[in-house]
Design a protein around this motif. Structure first.
Motif, PDB file in Angstrom:
ATOM      1  N   ARG B  87       0.440  -1.183  -0.264  1.00 32.63           N
ATOM      2  CA  ARG B  87      -0.008  -0.159  -0.063  1.00 32.63           C
ATOM      3  C   ARG B  87       0.705   1.388   0.498  1.00 32.63           C
ATOM      4  O   ARG B  87       0.701   2.577   0.554  1.00 32.63           O
ATOM      5  CB  ARG B  87      -0.945  -0.353   1.242  1.00 32.63           C
ATOM      6  N   GLN B  88       1.940   1.227  -0.518  1.00 31.36           N
ATOM      7  CA  GLN B  88       2.405   2.249  -0.687  1.00 31.36           C
ATOM      8  C   GLN B  88       2.850   3.221  -2.269  1.00 31.36           C
ATOM      9  O   GLN B  88       2.395   2.809  -3.204  1.00 31.36           O
ATOM     10  CB  GLN B  88       4.181   2.008  -1.004  1.00 31.36           C
ATOM     11  N   ARG B  89       3.165   4.368  -1.967  1.00 31.49           N
ATOM     12  CA  ARG B  89       3.063   4.734  -3.636  1.00 31.49           C
ATOM     13  C   ARG B  89       4.461   4.356  -4.519  1.00 31.49           C
ATOM     14  O   ARG B  89       5.283   3.810  -3.071  1.00 31.49           O
ATOM     15  CB  ARG B  89       3.515   6.401  -3.177  1.00 31.49           C
ATOM     16  N   GLU B 100      -7.864   3.299  -4.756  1.00 27.77           N
ATOM     17  CA  GLU B 100      -7.256   3.574  -3.655  1.00 27.77           C
ATOM     18  C   GLU B 100      -6.584   4.930  -3.807  1.00 27.77           C
ATOM     19  O   GLU B 100      -6.058   5.298  -4.635  1.00 27.77           O
ATOM     20  CB  GLU B 100      -6.118   2.561  -2.375  1.00 27.77           C
ATOM     21  N   VAL B 101      -6.686   5.975  -2.344  1.00 26.58           N
ATOM     22  CA  VAL B 101      -5.983   7.019  -2.475  1.00 26.58           C
ATOM     23  C   VAL B 101      -5.195   6.531  -1.594  1.00 26.58           C
ATOM     24  O   VAL B 101      -5.644   6.410   0.169  1.00 26.58           O
ATOM     25  CB  VAL B 101      -6.553   8.288  -2.548  1.00 26.58           C
ATOM     26  N   THR B 102      -3.439   7.207  -1.455  1.00 28.47           N
ATOM     27  CA  THR B 102      -3.217   7.631  -0.321  1.00 28.47           C
ATOM     28  C   THR B 102      -2.154   8.185  -0.174  1.00 28.47           C
ATOM     29  O   THR B 102      -2.550   9.438  -0.752  1.00 28.47           O
ATOM     30  CB  THR B 102      -1.464   6.285  -0.591  1.00 28.47           C
ATOM     31  N   ALA B 103      -2.352   8.831   1.369  1.00 25.61           N
ATOM     32  CA  ALA B 103      -1.429  10.281   1.549  1.00 25.61           C
ATOM     33  C   ALA B 103      -0.076  10.527   0.741  1.00 25.61           C
ATOM     34  O   ALA B 103       0.715   9.832   1.148  1.00 25.61           O
ATOM     35  CB  ALA B 103      -0.733  10.210   3.066  1.00 25.61           C
ATOM     36  N   PRO B 104       0.194  11.597   0.081  1.00 20.96           N
ATOM     37  CA  PRO B 104       1.430  11.733  -1.062  1.00 20.96           C
ATOM     38  C   PRO B 104       1.808  12.197   0.195  1.00 20.96           C
ATOM     39  O   PRO B 104       3.557  12.242  -0.213  1.00 20.96           O
ATOM     40  CB  PRO B 104       0.966  12.988  -1.675  1.00 20.96           C
ATOM     41  N   LEU B 105       1.883  12.323   1.632  1.00 22.34           N
ATOM     42  CA  LEU B 105       2.911  13.495   2.150  1.00 22.34           C
ATOM     43  C   LEU B 105       2.518  13.121   3.833  1.00 22.34           C
ATOM     44  O   LEU B 105       0.695  12.459   3.755  1.00 22.34           O
ATOM     45  CB  LEU B 105       2.978  14.688   1.958  1.00 22.34           C
ATOM     46  N   ALA B 161       0.085   6.272   4.095  1.00 19.38           N
ATOM     47  CA  ALA B 161      -0.924   5.900   4.097  1.00 19.38           C
ATOM     48  C   ALA B 161      -2.076   5.422   3.496  1.00 19.38           C
ATOM     49  O   ALA B 161      -2.227   6.337   3.124  1.00 19.38           O
ATOM     50  CB  ALA B 161      -0.950   6.518   5.443  1.00 19.38           C
ATOM     51  N   LEU B 162      -2.688   5.273   3.691  1.00 17.14           N
ATOM     52  CA  LEU B 162      -4.335   4.354   3.041  1.00 17.14           C
ATOM     53  C   LEU B 162      -5.235   5.778   3.873  1.00 17.14           C
ATOM     54  O   LEU B 162      -5.506   5.447   4.091  1.00 17.14           O
ATOM     55  CB  LEU B 162      -4.782   2.777   2.973  1.00 17.14           C
TER      56      LEU B 162
END
Lengths: 516, 175
Positions: B87-89, B100-105, B161-162
Motif C-alpha cells: 500500500r505504498q505509492r 485507493e488513495v494514499t497520503a502523498p505526504l 498511508a491508505l
C-alpha cells in the motif's frame, strides 16, 4: 566580548551561530521547543532551555520566554538568527529593558525601515535611488495623479500607503485605466487599512533581485560586502543565490555599495543588514527594502569575501570597531548556494517530511553544507521545509556550477523527498547558465523536466530490493537453519535481524521528561 | 540456488531472479540478460555497494512496510512485494493503485470533503492535508464512489498511508 550568548532560533542557523561562538570561546545557550528536543543545536550547546510546545507562537515567538531563558542562564547577549523574532523591535526593546545586548540593529532603525512609505522617504532624503513614483496621493485627486503618472511612465503600480500582503495593488498599463485603478485601490485600502492614501510606483518588469550585504559598527563605520544575486525565486521564495552577480560590473558594484552604505547611515543602522535592490534591464537600480538581520544566503558572501559575518556581528555588538581593511574589498571567485528543501519537485513541490533515515554530506574542495540534519531526525511539521543549504566556491561561475552539480550528486538524504532534482535541472538550463534570469523567470520560463522513462536508477533499485528481500528472508526465524550461502549475506544478516526502525516511523526512545 | 522475487516498482510488476552459486551472484530482471553482481552491505537499513557487470552503483535501502525504500542518486523508489501489503505509492511521482488513495505526504488532515457513498469526479478535492504550514489538496485520480475513509479530520497521517478507498467508474485499469 560576550561571555555567554543565547541563540533565539533553531535549525541550521542556530548551529551556524553556535559554531562561531564556540570558535571564539563564547558559551552558548540553546532554546528549543518540545519537538526540537533531539535537535543538534540542543546537543551542541553549553546550556539548553525548553521554551514550550511545537507551534512557534507558543515557543520561538514568545518574547517573555526567551528573555526569561536568558536571565535564568545568565546570558549577556541574544543572537536572533533570521525569521522568528529577528526583526521585531519590541523584542529589541525587551532585551534592552533586561540589560541584555541584542545582536542586531537598534529598535529605532528597525521601526524606520519597517514601514514602506517611511523607508522610501528616508532613502529619497539619503540620495538612494528608489523606484520612480509619487508619494501620498489622495485616492480622488485624479489631476495630480495623471500629472505624476505621465512623469513616472507606464506600466505603473497603484499601491496603498498602508498596504501589505499584496492588497491594494493595481497594475496600470495605460493612462485611461488610471482613474479606475485609483478608485479600486483606494476603496480596498480604506476598507482593509482604514486609510485611502495611495502612492504610485513604476512597474519594473523583468528585474533582477540584487542585494548588498552591509555591516555597521557603533562608531559610525559602515562596510558593504558587495552583492548577491537572488533572482531565482518561486512564490517570492529564494531558491538559489550567488555572489557576485553576472549583471554587476565593478563600476555598478561600487554604486550599489555606496547606496547600501548611505541607506545604513540614513537610519543609524548597526550590525549586519541587507539592502535589497531591483536591477532593471537597462542597468538602473532601485531600493526595495532593508532586511534588518543576518540572511539565509549570507554564506555566499562569506566565501567570496573571506569573512565570518557572524563573528563580525558579535564583535560590533560588543562595541568593537570593524577591523581595518588590508586592501580594497573585491569578491574573489564565485559562490553559489542551493537551498535544499523537503519537497517533491515532481509533485508540484509538495512538502515532504518525516524521518530522515540517513544523510551523507558532500565533501571535497570548496564545498560547505549548513544543515541541522542527522541520521534519525524526524523533521518537525511546525517549521519551514528547508533541510539545509549546500554552498560551493570555485574560481569562476562555470566551475562553481560544475562543482555544485558534483556536490548535489554526492548529497544523500534518505527518507524524505528533496528538491535536489530541481537544482540539477536548473544548473543544466541554458538561461541559468548564461545568467539570463530575473525574478519572474523561474515561474514564467522554467519547466521542471519530467522523470526519465526507463530510469537506470530504477534497475539499481530493483536489484538492491531483490537482494534485500533475500537477506530478510534468510534472517527470518522460519529459515534460521538454512545455511547462509554467500559472504555478503552472512555479513549483513545480523544487521538485518536488528530492525532499527520502529513501525511508527520514529527511531529511538526518550526518558526523563517532566513535561508531556 | 535461484530465488524468484515478484516486486512492484512504480505500479509495475517486475520479476527479479537472484541466483547464488557459492560466492557468485547473478541477477536477472524480467526478460533481460543475467547480470553478474558483486554486493557488500552492513545490513538494512544500510548502503548497498554494488558492482553490476563491472559498473559500480550504490543504493541506500531501508524497510518500508512489507517492502523497501531504495534511494539511488537522489531518487527515492518504493519497491514492494507484488502481492499484498503493497500500500505504498511508487516513490517520487508514483501513482496509487486503482480504487485507493494514499497520503502523498505526512501531515495533519484538516478537511475531509467527501463521505462514504458520495460520488466524485476526477480532479475533485477529496481531503486536505496540512504540513509545514502549507495546505495540500488531495484530488480524486478518477471518477468514482467513496467506499471507505481511513482518516479523520484533525488526525495525523503518515506518507503512503491508505486514506480512502473507492469504486472507480468503468472497468479500465489505472494508467
Amino acid at each position: 566580548m560576550f561571555k555567554r550568548v543565547l541563540i533565539a532560533n533553531r535549525g541550521e542557523i542556530a548551529l551556524r551561530v553556535q559554531r562561531t561562538c564556540r570558535e571564539l570561546g563564547i558559551e552558548t545557550v540553546a532554546v528549543y521547543s518540545e519537538p526540537d528536543r533531539n535537535a543538534l543545536h540542543v546537543r551542541l550547546a553549553d546550556h539548553a532551555v525548553c521554551i514550550g510546545p511545537g507551534p512557534s507562537t507558543e515557543s520561538y515567538l514568545v518574547i517573555d520566554k526567551i528573555i526569561e531563558a536568558a536571565r535564568a542562564t545568565g546570558a549577556d547577549a541574544i543572537h536572533p538568527g533570521y525569521g522568528f523574532l529577528s526583526e521585531n523591535p519590541r523584542f529589541v526593546d525587551a532585551c534592552e529593558a533586561s540589560g541584555i545586548t541584542f545582536i542586531g540593529p537598534p529598535a529605532s532603525a528597525m521601526r524606520a525601515l519597517g514601514d514602506k512609505v517611511s523607508a522610501r522617504k528616508l532613502m529619497e532624503t539619503a540620495g538612494v535611488p528608489v523606484v520612480p513614483g509619487a508619494n501620498d496621493i489622495s485616492a480622488d485627486d485624479f489631476e495630480t495623479a495623471r500629472r505624476e503618472a505621465e512623469r513616472i511612465g507606464f506600466p505603473l503600480l497603484v499601491k496603498a500607503a498602508a498596504g501589505g500582503g499584496g492588497r491594494g495593488i493595481r497594475v496600470v498599463e495605460r493612462i485611461e485605466d488610471l482613474e479606475g485603478a485609483m478608485r479600486a485601490s483606494g476603496a480596498e485600502a480604506a476598507s482593509s487599512f482604514g486609510d485611502a492614501t495611495i502612492f504610485l510606483e513604476r512597474f519594473v518588469t523583468e528585474a533582477r533581485h540584487i542585494e548588498v550585504q552591509m555591516m555597521a559598527d557603533q562608531h559610525g563605520n559602515v562596510r558593504a560586502y558587495g552583492e548577491r544575486e537572488c533572482s531565482v525565486q518561486r512564490r517570492h521564495q529564494k531558491l538559489v543565490e550567488e555572489a557576485p552577480s553576472v549583471a554587476v560590473s565593478p563600476e555598478l558594484r561600487k554604486r550599489l555599495c555606496d547606496a547600501a552604505v548611505a541607506a545604513a547611515k540614513s537610519c543609524g543602522y548597526q550590525n549586519a543588514g541587507t539592502v535589497e535592490f531591483l536591477l532593471d534591464k537597462s542597468g538602473e537600480f532601485y531600493f526595495l527594502e532593508v532586511n534588518a538581520r543576518l540572511q539565509v544566503e549570507h554564506p555566499v558572501t562569506e566565501l567570496v569575501y573571506s569573512v565570518d559575518l557572524v563573528k563580525q556581528q558579535l564583535e560590533v555588538a560588543s562595541g568593537e570597531a570593524l577591523p581595518p581593511l588590508e586592501g580594497p574589498l573585491e569578491p574573489k571567485g564565485w559562490a553559489i548556494e542551493c537551498r535544499i528543501n523537503g519537497e517533491n519537485p515532481y509533485l508540484n513541490f509538495m512538502p515532504s517530511l518525516g524521518l530522515v533515515e540517513r544523510v551523507e554530506v558532500p565533501l571535497g574542495p570548496g564545498t560547505r553544507f549548513d544543515s541541522m540534519l542527522f541520521d534519525g531526525l524526524d523533521v518537525p511539521v511546525f517549521y519551514d521545509s528547508m533541510l539545509g543549504k549546500l554552498i560551493v566556491w570555485a574560481e569562476d561561475r562555470e566551475l562553481a556550477i560544475k562543482r555544485m552539480r558534483r556536490a548535489l550528486h554526492d548529497l544523500l538524504i534518505a527518507g524524505v523527498d528533496t528538491n535536489v532534482p530541481f537544482h540539477l535541472a536548473l544548473l543544466d538550463n541554458e538561461d541559468f547558465q548564461a545568467g539570463r534570469i530575473h525574478t519572474n523567470w523561474l515561474e514564467n520560463s522554467f519547466t521542471m523536466p519530467a522523470l526519465p522513462e526507463d530510469d537506470p536508477r530504477g534497475m539499481t533499485a530493483l536489484i538492491a530490493a531483490a537482494l534485500a528481500s533475500g537477506m530478510v528472508a534468510s534472517a527470518a526465524p522460519a529459515s534460521a537453519g538454512a545455511p547462509a550461502s554467500s559472504r555478503w549475506l552472512r555479513a549483513g544478516r545480523a544487521n538485518a535481524m536488528q530492525q532499527r526502525v520502529a513501525a511508527g516511523g520514529g527511531r529511538g526512545w526518550r526518558r526523563g521528561t517532566g513535561s508531556s | 540456488m535461484a530465488t524468484r522475487h515478484r516486486l512492484l516498482l512504480d505500479g509495475e510488476e517486475r520479476t527479479v531472479v537472484v541466483d547464488e552459486a557459492g560466492d557468485q551472484v547473478t541477477v536477472t530482471v524480467g526478460e533481460g540478460e543475467p547480470l553478474s553482481i558483486d554486493v557488500t552491505t552492513s545490513g538494512i537499513p544500510g548502503t548497498f555497494s554494488l558492482v553490476i557487470d563491472g559498473q559500480p552503483a550504490q543504493a541506500y535501502v531501508t524497510r518500508r512496510g512489507q517492502g523497501f525504500e531504495v534511494t539511488v542518486d537522489g531518487r527515492r523508489f518504493l519497491v514492494g512485494p507484488a502481492t499484498g501489503g503493497g500500500r505504498q505509492r511508487g516513490g517520487i511521482g508514483g501513482k496509487d493503485r486503482l480504487g485507493e488513495v494514499t497520503a502523498p505526504l505526512a501531515g495533519v488532515v484538516v478537511d475531509v470533503r467527501v463521505a462514504v457513498g458520495d460520488r466524485f469526479s476526477a480532479g475533485q478535492t477529496l481531503l486536505v492535508i496540512e504540513a509545514m504550514k502549507m495546505q495540500n489538496e488531495i484530488q480524486a485520480p478518477h471518477d468514482g464512489t467513496v467506499k471507505a475513509i481511513h482518516c479523520e479530520r484533525g488526525g495525523r497521517v503518515e506518507q503512503g498511508a491508505l486514506v480512502l478507498e473507492y469504486d472507480a467508474d468503468g472497468t479500465e485499469t489505472a494508467s
